[in-house]
Design an enzyme around this catalytic site. Structure first.
Site, PDB file in Angstrom:
ATOM      1  N   SER A  34       3.084  -1.716  10.397  1.00  0.00           N
ATOM      2  CA  SER A  34       4.647  -1.761  10.752  1.00  0.00           C
ATOM      3  C   SER A  34       5.319  -3.364  10.419  1.00  0.00           C
ATOM      4  O   SER A  34       6.150  -3.528  11.167  1.00  0.00           O
ATOM      5  CB  SER A  34       4.834  -1.327  12.156  1.00  0.00           C
ATOM      6  OG  SER A  34       4.389  -0.207  12.461  1.00  0.00           O
ATOM      7  N   LYS A  51       0.084   4.048  -0.458  1.00  0.00           N
ATOM      8  CA  LYS A  51      -0.483   5.337   0.206  1.00  0.00           C
ATOM      9  C   LYS A  51      -0.183   6.589  -0.852  1.00  0.00           C
ATOM     10  O   LYS A  51      -0.325   6.313  -1.991  1.00  0.00           O
ATOM     11  CB  LYS A  51      -0.171   5.660   1.393  1.00  0.00           C
ATOM     12  CG  LYS A  51      -0.211   4.461   2.342  1.00  0.00           C
ATOM     13  CD  LYS A  51      -0.025   4.738   3.845  1.00  0.00           C
ATOM     14  CE  LYS A  51      -0.346   3.666   4.574  1.00  0.00           C
ATOM     15  NZ  LYS A  51      -0.368   3.882   6.016  1.00  0.00           N
ATOM     16  N   ASN A  60       0.853  -1.100  -0.084  1.00  0.00           N
ATOM     17  CA  ASN A  60       0.136   0.116   0.042  1.00  0.00           C
ATOM     18  C   ASN A  60       0.994   1.171  -0.243  1.00  0.00           C
ATOM     19  O   ASN A  60       1.407   1.520   1.029  1.00  0.00           O
ATOM     20  CB  ASN A  60      -0.839   0.003   1.367  1.00  0.00           C
ATOM     21  CG  ASN A  60      -1.737   1.265   1.436  1.00  0.00           C
ATOM     22  OD1 ASN A  60      -1.641   2.059   0.476  1.00  0.00           O
ATOM     23  ND2 ASN A  60      -2.296   1.355   2.389  1.00  0.00           N
ATOM     24  N   GLU A 101      -5.790  -4.775  10.683  1.00  0.00           N
ATOM     25  CA  GLU A 101      -4.901  -3.574  10.799  1.00  0.00           C
ATOM     26  C   GLU A 101      -5.101  -2.748  12.130  1.00  0.00           C
ATOM     27  O   GLU A 101      -5.846  -1.960  12.120  1.00  0.00           O
ATOM     28  CB  GLU A 101      -4.696  -2.666   9.813  1.00  0.00           C
ATOM     29  CG  GLU A 101      -4.313  -3.238   8.394  1.00  0.00           C
ATOM     30  CD  GLU A 101      -3.588  -2.141   7.326  1.00  0.00           C
ATOM     31  OE1 GLU A 101      -2.485  -2.573   6.901  1.00  0.00           O
ATOM     32  OE2 GLU A 101      -4.090  -1.293   7.375  1.00  0.00           O
ATOM     33  N   GLU A 151      -7.453   4.871   7.305  1.00  0.00           N
ATOM     34  CA  GLU A 151      -6.982   6.326   7.043  1.00  0.00           C
ATOM     35  C   GLU A 151      -8.009   7.009   6.294  1.00  0.00           C
ATOM     36  O   GLU A 151      -8.413   7.989   6.463  1.00  0.00           O
ATOM     37  CB  GLU A 151      -5.745   6.529   6.291  1.00  0.00           C
ATOM     38  CG  GLU A 151      -4.345   6.352   7.086  1.00  0.00           C
ATOM     39  CD  GLU A 151      -3.045   5.634   6.376  1.00  0.00           C
ATOM     40  OE1 GLU A 151      -3.255   5.925   5.302  1.00  0.00           O
ATOM     41  OE2 GLU A 151      -2.118   5.495   7.286  1.00  0.00           O
ATOM     42  N   GLY A 202       2.024   2.565  10.870  1.00  0.00           N
ATOM     43  CA  GLY A 202       2.876   3.840  10.293  1.00  0.00           C
ATOM     44  C   GLY A 202       3.640   4.156  11.850  1.00  0.00           C
ATOM     45  O   GLY A 202       4.237   5.424  11.884  1.00  0.00           O
ATOM     46  N   HIS A 230      -9.757   1.155   4.767  1.00  0.00           N
ATOM     47  CA  HIS A 230      -8.349   1.347   5.322  1.00  0.00           C
ATOM     48  C   HIS A 230      -8.388   2.508   6.548  1.00  0.00           C
ATOM     49  O   HIS A 230      -9.438   3.313   6.319  1.00  0.00           O
ATOM     50  CB  HIS A 230      -7.166   2.161   4.400  1.00  0.00           C
ATOM     51  CG  HIS A 230      -6.087   2.016   5.046  1.00  0.00           C
ATOM     52  ND1 HIS A 230      -5.436   3.072   5.905  1.00  0.00           N
ATOM     53  CD2 HIS A 230      -4.958   1.142   4.933  1.00  0.00           C
ATOM     54  CE1 HIS A 230      -4.245   2.883   6.441  1.00  0.00           C
ATOM     55  NE2 HIS A 230      -4.014   1.716   5.745  1.00  0.00           N
TER      56      HIS A 230
HETATM   57  P1  PGA Z   1       2.764   0.691   7.717  1.00  0.00           P
HETATM   58  O1  PGA Z   1       1.178   0.669   7.033  1.00  0.00           O
HETATM   59  O2  PGA Z   1       3.209  -0.570   7.209  1.00  0.00           O
HETATM   60  O3  PGA Z   1       3.409   1.605   7.398  1.00  0.00           O
HETATM   61  O4  PGA Z   1       2.379   0.412   9.178  1.00  0.00           O
HETATM   62  C1  PGA Z   1       0.247  -0.251   6.841  1.00  0.00           C
HETATM   63  C2  PGA Z   1      -1.130   0.211   6.222  1.00  0.00           C
HETATM   64  O5  PGA Z   1      -1.401   1.353   6.261  1.00  0.00           O
HETATM   65  O6  PGA Z   1      -1.503  -0.542   5.485  1.00  0.00           O
END
Ligand code: PGA
Length: 246
Positions: A209, A10, A8, A164, A94, A170, A92
């Protein structure tokens, strides 16, 4: 079940970054695990084209629940399919946090995607406050049941779930393999109840992460069938390591 790693990206990577990533990633990728990539929608077709020789599937990070019409700024699952798109990340955290998405709106998108032959990668997960107040299973259970409401008939290939935990995205904080497995086992139970005979085979990815140094332990858990990866999917070298190609 073949392990699946979904990148992903983003809102990162300009076009040249996408080209450089694919130029480095594709020749070294040996398909020990499956790799799917979700760049910004603008770059979807470039990534699809560059990855197709190794069957690296391309998709998007969000999609409309409508197929066509007056919906300025939206991406139609029908158009995505016609361009060779394979999947769409849906719900997601976000998008839930910044764009008002709810499990209800996700369910409309999931239904449309499945009908149109796009695989939804449906994201669920609790916030830190919810985990600390011991609501993880009820939050994740509700997200699942609402999002998957009325999806109709499915097969194990046309739905992917991503767990998640919001507090791990993140932040550098990964759920421990045991913490992740506990929720994955719960998700598995919900899926088996909802889709008898099929739920056991639906892939459940862990996200939050995931990095080269924790991926093997996470993927060795019984109900973790792969990863949805943000930060560590931006560098070809790291994503190769996640895919088992060191
Ligand atoms: P990350 O993001 O691996 O940077 O924690 C995962 C995601 O948001 O799908």
């Amino acid at each position: 079940m073949n392990k699946l790693l979904v990148a992903n990206w983003k809102m990162n990577n300009v076009v040249l970054d996408c080209v450089r990533f694919m130029e480095e990633f594709v020749p070294k990728f040996t398909a020990k695990r499956e790799a799917w990539v979700a760049p910004q929608a603008l770059h979807f077709n470039l990534v699809r084209h560059m990855g197709e020789q190794k069957d690296i599937k391309a998709g998007v990070q969000n999609v409309s629940h409508e197929l066509f019409g007056a919906f300025t700024g939206e991406t139609s699952p029908k158009s995505l399919r016609a361009m060779g798109g394979h999947f769409a990340i849906i719900g997601h955290s976000e998008r839930r946090q910044f764009f008002g998405e709810t499990s209800k709106t996700c369910s409309l998108k999931i239904r449309t995607c499945i009908r149109e032959g796009i695989v939804p990668v449906y994201c669920v997960g609790e916030t830190l406050a919810e985990r600390e107040s011991k609501q993880t299973m009820s939050i994740v259970g509700d997200q699942l049941l609402q999002g998957l409401n009325d999806v109709g008939s499915i097969n194990p290939e046309n739905l992917v779930i991503a767990y998640e935990p919001v507090w791990a995205i993140g932040t550098g904080k990964t759920a421990s393999p045991a913490q992740a497995q506990e929720v994955h086992a719960f998700i598995r139970t919900v899926l088996k109840e909802k889709f008898p005979g099929i739920g056991a085979k639906i892939r459940i990815l862990y996200g939050g992460s995931v990095k080269p140094d924790n991926v093997e332990e996470l993927l060795s858990q019984k109900d973790i069938d792969g990863g949805l990866v943000g930060g560590a999917s931006l560098k070809a070298k790291d994503f190769l390591a996640l895919c088992g190609d060191k």
